[in-house]
Design an enzyme around this catalytic site. Structure first.
Site, PDB file in Angstrom:
ATOM      1  N   HIS A   1       0.880  -1.166   0.000  1.00 48.82           N
ATOM      2  CA  HIS A   1       0.000   0.000   0.000  1.00 48.82           C
ATOM      3  C   HIS A   1       0.919   1.217   0.000  1.00 48.82           C
ATOM      4  O   HIS A   1       1.533   1.542   1.021  1.00 48.82           O
ATOM      5  CB  HIS A   1      -0.884  -0.033   1.252  1.00 48.82           C
ATOM      6  CG  HIS A   1      -1.827   1.117   1.395  1.00 48.82           C
ATOM      7  ND1 HIS A   1      -3.147   1.048   1.012  1.00 48.82           N
ATOM      8  CD2 HIS A   1      -1.651   2.355   1.913  1.00 48.82           C
ATOM      9  CE1 HIS A   1      -3.748   2.195   1.288  1.00 48.82           C
ATOM     10  NE2 HIS A   1      -2.856   3.006   1.838  1.00 48.82           N
TER      11      HIS A   1
ATOM     12  N   CYS B   1      -4.617  10.466   4.649  1.00 44.75           N
ATOM     13  CA  CYS B   1      -5.014   9.787   5.877  1.00 44.75           C
ATOM     14  C   CYS B   1      -5.303  10.798   6.981  1.00 44.75           C
ATOM     15  O   CYS B   1      -4.441  11.627   7.288  1.00 44.75           O
ATOM     16  CB  CYS B   1      -3.904   8.826   6.332  1.00 44.75           C
ATOM     17  SG  CYS B   1      -4.232   8.010   7.912  1.00 44.75           S
TER      18      CYS B   1
ATOM     19  N   ASN C   1      -2.893   7.610  -2.377  1.00 45.51           N
ATOM     20  CA  ASN C   1      -2.168   6.464  -2.911  1.00 45.51           C
ATOM     21  C   ASN C   1      -1.670   6.798  -4.313  1.00 45.51           C
ATOM     22  O   ASN C   1      -2.120   7.758  -4.939  1.00 45.51           O
ATOM     23  CB  ASN C   1      -3.090   5.251  -3.015  1.00 45.51           C
ATOM     24  CG  ASN C   1      -3.514   4.738  -1.673  1.00 45.51           C
ATOM     25  OD1 ASN C   1      -4.305   5.378  -0.987  1.00 45.51           O
ATOM     26  ND2 ASN C   1      -3.009   3.589  -1.289  1.00 45.51           N
TER      27      ASN C   1
END
Length: 305
Positions: A210, A243, A252
């Site tokens: 990730h 986040c 991402n």
């Protein structure tokens, strides 16, 4: 250790969770479902459609149960949901989830900021959740801050391995995802940590990365992991993300950027890039979103010249 570079990779679309969670204006549920249909129409299959989590902590995802229910009518989708503890993991399964991603942080500071627990307490929650799961539920284990913590900086590789020593035996067949929560990992770090983890835990058959693109190293880190033999990568359409518990972290790596890179490398993804770019362009226009990535701009410009 002999490395086999995958000739085909799986891209897990996490935009509908990671991409949406920091957006303040509520995205209508119907629009979320429409995006899911369009994303699956490009060839994407596994999609992290939301998270079972406190509505006060992440109000954008308060409709995850409704979105999950709608997935029954989306042919081909494999809906994955994120959960940070036993309570919400059970809620996800009770709502019909067949693919649960449990997340905990290697860093104590981040785990306490995220779920108000020491990482070892989260290990025990994971143990209890796994014991309670019915047959037929797939599991992913996400290790946030595997490379870097927004509060404490670089995370020691030994800390990651030590936590995995406790976690892997609980569910050896779980897919394990090492997460670059802040985007501050570098390719050599990614390569080295995956090499150590794969060597120590040969029983783990599915590893994932990730990656965030905060410092422009997302694709390089994905390449390093693929080169080490990792076959699964998270990405977010239009590079949406950020986040709430990692200040400064952007999205991402963009799904369309990953598809482009792997296509140029001759690695199969099963995703139609021409179909994906218009979805990414629309995703970048979501009010309050923080888009990233480059490929949609380049391809869109090429089509108009």
């Amino acid at each position: 250790m002999r490395t086999v570079r995958p000739s085909r990779v799986e891209i897990v679309e996490v935009g509908p969770r990671d991409g949406y969670q920091s957006i303040v204006p509520f995205i209508p549920t119907a629009r979320k479902i429409s995006f899911l249909r369009r994303l699956v129409g490009t060839g994407l299959r596994r999609v992290e459609i939301g998270s079972f989590v406190s509505e006060r902590a992440i109000p954008q995802l308060r409709d995850t149960a409704e979105v999950l229910a709608a997935c029954r009518d989306i042919e081909g989708i494999v809906p994955q949901v994120l959960t940070p503890n036993e309570k919400y993991g059970r809620a996800a399964v009770n709502a019909g989830s067949k693919f649960v991603a449990f997340v905990l942080s290697v860093s104590e500071a981040h785990n306490r900021n995220n779920v108000r627990r020491h990482p070892r307490e989260s290990v025990e929650e994971y143990r209890r959740l796994i014991a309670a799961l019915p047959d037929g539920v797939d599991v992913r284990l996400n290790l946030a801050t595997s490379f870097d913590c927004p509060f404490d900086g670089r995370v020691a590789e030994d800390e990651v391995i030590a936590l995995l020593d406790d976690l892997v035996p609980i569910r050896p067949d779980a897919e394990i995802c090492l997460c670059d929560t802040t985007g501050r990992a570098a390719p050599d770090h990614v390569d080295r940590l995956f090499a150590r983890a794969m060597d120590r835990f040969p029983e783990v058959s599915r590893w994932a990365l990730h990656a965030h693109d905060t410092y422009g190293l997302g694709l390089a880190n994905v390449y390093a992991a693929w080169n080490r033999g990792v076959p699964v990568f998270d990405a977010s359409f239009a590079g949406l993300g950020g986040c709430p518990f990692a200040p400064g972290a952007t999205g991402n790596v963009a799904t369309e950027d990953l598809v482009w890179m792997f296509r140029r490398m001759g690695v199969e993804t099963g995703i139609d890039l021409d179909a994906l770019v218009p979805v990414a362009c629309d995703g970048a226009e979501i009010p309050g979103g923080l888009p990233g990535g480059r490929v949609r701009h380049a391809l869109s410009a090429a089509r108009t010249t």
